[in-house]
Scaffold this motif. Structure first.
Motif, PDB file in Angstrom:
ATOM      1  N   ILE A  36       0.889  -1.313   0.148  1.00 44.14           N
ATOM      2  CA  ILE A  36      -0.056  -0.020  -0.109  1.00 44.14           C
ATOM      3  C   ILE A  36       0.857   1.244   0.091  1.00 44.14           C
ATOM      4  CG2 ILE A  36      -1.840   1.275   1.172  1.00 44.14           C
ATOM      5  CD1 ILE A  36      -2.721  -1.394   2.553  1.00 44.14           C
ATOM      6  N   VAL A  59      -6.240   1.007  -3.768  1.00 42.24           N
ATOM      7  CA  VAL A  59      -6.780  -0.146  -2.834  1.00 42.24           C
ATOM      8  C   VAL A  59      -8.199  -0.327  -3.025  1.00 42.24           C
ATOM      9  CG1 VAL A  59      -5.017   0.213  -0.978  1.00 42.24           C
ATOM     10  CG2 VAL A  59      -7.221   1.525  -0.982  1.00 42.24           C
ATOM     11  N   VAL A  94      -4.697   6.080  -1.989  1.00 39.61           N
ATOM     12  CA  VAL A  94      -4.068   6.212  -0.896  1.00 39.61           C
ATOM     13  C   VAL A  94      -3.507   7.545  -0.555  1.00 39.61           C
ATOM     14  CG1 VAL A  94      -2.394   5.417   0.853  1.00 39.61           C
ATOM     15  CG2 VAL A  94      -3.605   3.778  -0.440  1.00 39.61           C
ATOM     16  N   VAL A 115      -5.511  -5.357  -2.156  1.00 40.40           N
ATOM     17  CA  VAL A 115      -4.327  -4.577  -2.319  1.00 40.40           C
ATOM     18  C   VAL A 115      -4.191  -4.619  -4.056  1.00 40.40           C
ATOM     19  CG1 VAL A 115      -3.192  -4.768  -0.272  1.00 40.40           C
ATOM     20  CG2 VAL A 115      -2.636  -6.386  -2.186  1.00 40.40           C
ATOM     21  N   ASP A 116      -3.507  -3.663  -4.441  1.00 44.30           N
ATOM     22  CA  ASP A 116      -3.328  -3.520  -5.598  1.00 44.30           C
ATOM     23  C   ASP A 116      -2.620  -4.980  -6.293  1.00 44.30           C
ATOM     24  OD1 ASP A 116      -3.407  -1.757  -8.210  1.00 44.30           O
ATOM     25  OD2 ASP A 116      -1.090  -1.955  -8.199  1.00 44.30           O
TER      26      ASP A 116
END
Length: 217
Positions: A133, A139, A148, A183-184
């Motif tokens: 992150i 996210v 973020v 998460v990505d």
């Protein structure tokens, strides 16, 4: 595959134990079910669920114990509002970021403050997820694609504009609320590529190749 742009909200109408796991029914007056077929995927609070029964006002799905253990479904109740998004079509605009619907874990709201018309949320999660992150990274929180805006230790900040609050369940978040976190994907795949490059596996991928591609400096 999803984008994290919520299409509608719905409510849990049934949450029933079934042969060791759970069956769920979602009702929604606003989700267009006309193009949904059995076996299609619908992200429900960010969790990719397979449609096993279709209704005029929603759908039914099954929840495996794996899904229950990694997401907030273990604590959901009948009547709870959830975010909904049908699977992305190749012709759709990618308004958010690529979301798989495979939740990585749980994050907890630790603080909520106002900033002009926006609302800022601080969330904490496990250290092993925080490494994915980054500041200004993407996210997915309860199925919502978000940016973020700050990272500090095991916490990160999200700045939510009024439109997002109005169209999703975010307005219901309180300090202590636990949410589904994905998460990505690029961060996860990049870590795997780098680890593979560090080990003599016979792969053509190397640190120099990743650097040339712009993934590492």
């Amino acid at each position: 595959m999803f984008t994290g742009i919520i299409e509608a909200t719905g409510k849990i109408a049934l949450l029933q134990k079934k042969q060791g796991d759970l069956a769920i029914r979602i009702q929604s007056a606003n989700l267009d079910m006309s193009d949904v077929k059995l076996g299609d995927s619908i992200a429900t609070n960010g969790v990719c669920l397979t449609v096993v029964d279709k209704h005029i006002d929603g759908f039914s799905a099954d929840l495996s114990n794996e899904t229950i253990s990694l997401t907030g479904f273990a604590n959901y109740n009948i009547g709870q509002t959830v975010n909904l998004e049908k699977a992305m079509q190749p012709v759709s605009r990618l308004g958010g970021h690529l979301v798989s619907g495979h939740v990585d874990g749980i994050a907890t709201i630790t603080a909520i403050t106002s900033n002009a018309r926006a609302t800022e949320y601080w969330l904490s999660t496990d250290e092993n997820l925080m490494k994915y992150i980054p500041y200004k990274g993407s996210v997915c929180i309860d199925g919502i694609s978000l940016t973020v805006n700050a990272v500090q230790g095991n916490e990160f900040k999200l700045t939510i504009v009024p439109h997002t609050s109005e169209q999703t369940t975010i307005a219901d978040f309180k300090v202590g609320t636990r949410v589904n976190l994905e998460v990505d994907q690029i961060a996860r795949y990049l870590e795997r590529l780098i680890k593979g490059a560090e080990q003599p596996t016979g792969s053509d991928i190397s640190m120099s190749l990743l650097a040339k591609a712009g993934f590492v400096k």
